[in-house]
Scaffold this active site. Structure first.
Site, PDB file in Angstrom:
ATOM      1  N   THR A  38       0.827  -1.219   0.000  1.00 60.12           N
ATOM      2  CA  THR A  38       0.000   0.000   0.000  1.00 60.12           C
ATOM      3  C   THR A  38       0.846   1.246   0.000  1.00 60.12           C
ATOM      4  OG1 THR A  38      -1.823  -1.080   1.112  1.00 60.12           O
ATOM      5  CG2 THR A  38      -1.695   1.297   1.382  1.00 60.12           C
ATOM      6  N   TYR A  52      -8.028   0.720  -3.366  1.00 56.46           N
ATOM      7  CA  TYR A  52      -6.897   1.202  -4.180  1.00 56.46           C
ATOM      8  C   TYR A  52      -6.156  -0.008  -4.735  1.00 56.46           C
ATOM      9  CZ  TYR A  52      -4.666  -0.222   0.106  1.00 56.46           C
ATOM     10  OH  TYR A  52      -4.279  -0.961   1.196  1.00 56.46           O
ATOM     11  N   SER A  85       1.952  -7.778  -0.437  1.00 56.08           N
ATOM     12  CA  SER A  85       2.750  -8.698   0.389  1.00 56.08           C
ATOM     13  C   SER A  85       2.061 -10.012   0.728  1.00 56.08           C
ATOM     14  CB  SER A  85       3.195  -8.007   1.676  1.00 56.08           C
ATOM     15  OG  SER A  85       2.118  -7.871   2.584  1.00 56.08           O
ATOM     16  N   THR A 118       1.547  -4.358   4.180  1.00 58.76           N
ATOM     17  CA  THR A 118       1.346  -4.552   5.625  1.00 58.76           C
ATOM     18  C   THR A 118       0.856  -5.959   5.968  1.00 58.76           C
ATOM     19  OG1 THR A 118      -0.937  -3.758   5.471  1.00 58.76           O
ATOM     20  CG2 THR A 118       0.788  -2.125   5.972  1.00 58.76           C
ATOM     21  N   ASP A 119       0.300  -6.688   4.990  1.00 58.29           N
ATOM     22  CA  ASP A 119      -0.314  -7.985   5.318  1.00 58.29           C
ATOM     23  C   ASP A 119       0.695  -8.980   5.887  1.00 58.29           C
ATOM     24  OD1 ASP A 119      -2.999  -8.339   2.837  1.00 58.29           O
ATOM     25  OD2 ASP A 119      -2.548  -6.836   4.355  1.00 58.29           O
ATOM     26  N   LYS A 191       0.172  -7.031  12.764  1.00 57.88           N
ATOM     27  CA  LYS A 191      -0.942  -6.223  12.265  1.00 57.88           C
ATOM     28  C   LYS A 191      -2.190  -6.698  12.992  1.00 57.88           C
ATOM     29  CE  LYS A 191      -3.206  -4.862   7.921  1.00 57.88           C
ATOM     30  NZ  LYS A 191      -3.173  -5.012   6.428  1.00 57.88           N
ATOM     31  N   GLU A 312      -2.591 -28.327  29.107  1.00 59.62           N
ATOM     32  CA  GLU A 312      -3.663 -29.311  28.862  1.00 59.62           C
ATOM     33  C   GLU A 312      -3.195 -30.453  27.976  1.00 59.62           C
ATOM     34  OE1 GLU A 312      -6.904 -25.998  28.116  1.00 59.62           O
ATOM     35  OE2 GLU A 312      -7.817 -27.996  28.127  1.00 59.62           O
TER      36      GLU A 312
HETATM   37  N1  DAS Z   1      -2.425  -6.022   0.228  1.00 53.88           N
HETATM   38  C1  DAS Z   1      -1.699  -5.313   1.244  1.00 53.88           C
HETATM   39  C2  DAS Z   1      -0.242  -5.751   1.196  1.00 53.88           C
HETATM   40  O1  DAS Z   1       0.403  -5.584   0.170  1.00 53.88           O
HETATM   41  C3  DAS Z   1      -1.741  -3.851   1.078  1.00 53.88           C
HETATM   42  C4  DAS Z   1      -1.007  -3.182   2.226  1.00 53.88           C
HETATM   43  O2  DAS Z   1      -1.659  -2.992   3.258  1.00 53.88           O
HETATM   44  O3  DAS Z   1       0.179  -2.913   2.137  1.00 53.88           O
HETATM   45  O4  DAS Z   1       0.226  -6.232   2.219  1.00 53.88           O
END
Ligand code: DAS
Length: 355
Positions: A38, A52, A85, A118-119, A191, A312
């Site tokens: 992103t 986007y 990602s 970010t994923d 995240k 457990e």
């Molecule tokens: N799809 C997500 C990624 O590329 C977009 C982002 O949040 O960066 O990880």
């Protein structure tokens, strides 16, 4: 009179040039490795903060978009990948890790920034934390909004990442993640929210904050990392397959069997609660362990706790491992790195306690 003012002008020019060369000479050299996400995204309208296309803007445009970077470091960029990602594979991790390791060995590189989606940012940050042997700052950064959106967070996140990567006091703290004014450990951060700018949090708290180009530290990493790691990316050419199965009520043993049949050397059980295992699944995990597949109990509850060994489940009796406080996706990363070095259960569990 004329001669004197010319001499004065020349002296001023030479002094200014000398100072600027000195400043430039003192500036840290930071390399930005761009992978997509992103932070390189673009939406159709400024109101599109969540709709986007990721991985569109090239690294040179990202750098050109923040002229203030020149005030904190001498920056250059490399476009390693241009992908979202969630599409990262083990091969992407190895390629990126080897590039980072090569750069930090260079005398003319003082720090490395990786722009990333970010994923799976938390997985890459942890992977680099485990395998890149350096004390130089490595900072992974992303954004929750594309640069085309109102109140986009990417510019300041990237400015902060470069500022931290250029900082002497960021050395030796492991791989760092700068998002939303915080400096988090690449090991701990995850995240936690899918569309807010304060999405990245560490269950054990941030290491510090970065505000207007200055770092404020409040704690240090407790686990082994980077220069103190026993793992070295330069000795890893393939990551063993490790897969994850999500635990829930009514879960069948289908996925465990399928992953093992497809060649998984370990399976991370993303259990409920304390990594709990349904009584319908225990038999297949015992069977797979008997066939040489390692079983790692983790939990899909991770807001500041850890999976207790022999609680457990009789882990000693079953020869199962526990992922400690790692979430399932980070447990997969550590298991893959560890299995590139050993398949011994006791050694593997030690590694999960120490990293
Ligand atoms: N799809 C997500 C990624 O590329 C977009 C982002 O949040 O960066 O990880």
């Amino acid at each position: 009179m004329m001669k004197q003012s010319l001499r004065h002008w020349l002296a001023t020019v030479i002094a200014t040039l000398t100072v600027s060369v000195c400043v430039a000479a003192d500036q840290a050299n930071v390399v930005i490795l761009a992978t997509g996400g992103t932070i390189a995204g673009a939406g159709a309208d400024a109101t599109n903060s969540a709709t986007y296309q990721a991985a569109k803007v090239p690294v040179d445009k990202l750098i050109a978009g923040i002229p203030q970077l020149a005030n904190v470091a001498a920056v250059r960029g490399e476009q390693v990948f241009q992908i979202a990602s969630e599409s990262f594979t083990n091969d992407h991790l190895l390629t990126l890790g080897k590039r980072v390791a090569a750069l930090v060995k260079q005398k003319d590189v003082d720090g490395v920034v990786i722009t990333h989606g970010t994923d799976t940012l938390e997985e890459t940050a942890y992977f680099l934390n485990l395998v890149v042997r350096t004390t130089k700052p490595i900072v992974v950064v992303g954004s929750m909004r594309p640069g085309t959106a109102m109140s986009a967070d990417g510019m300041l996140n990237l400015f902060n990442a470069v500022s931290v990567a250029a900082s002497l006091d960021a050395r030796g703290k492991g791989v760092l993640v700068t998002m939303n004014d915080e400096i988090n450990s690449g090991r701990d951060v995850a995240k936690m929210v899918n569309i807010k700018t304060d999405a990245f949090r560490s269950p054990w708290g941030a290491l510090g904050m970065i505000v207007e180009g200055r770092n404020y530290w409040f704690r240090l990493p407790a686990k082994r990392h980077t220069a103190n790691s026993e793992f070295d990316i330069e000795q890893i050419d393939r990551l063993p397959t490790v897969d994850i199965v999500y635990g829930y009520g009514n879960v069948p043993d289908t996925a465990y069997r399928a992953f093992a049949a497809a060649g998984a050397q370990a399976i991370v059980h993303a259990g409920t609660g304390n990594g709990s295992v349904s009584n319908t699944v225990v038999p297949v995990l015992q069977e797979l362990r008997g066939k040489g597949v390692h079983i790692i109990r983790s939990s899909h509850v991770n807001a500041g706790g850890f999976v207790l060994r022999n609680a457990e489940q009789p882990d000693d009796k079953y020869d199962w491992l526990v992922a400690h406080d790692l979430n399932p996706q980070k447990a997969r990363i550590l298991a893959a790195v560890a299995l590139s070095k050993t398949r011994d259960s006791k050694e593997l569990q030690r590694i999960f306690w120490e990293y």
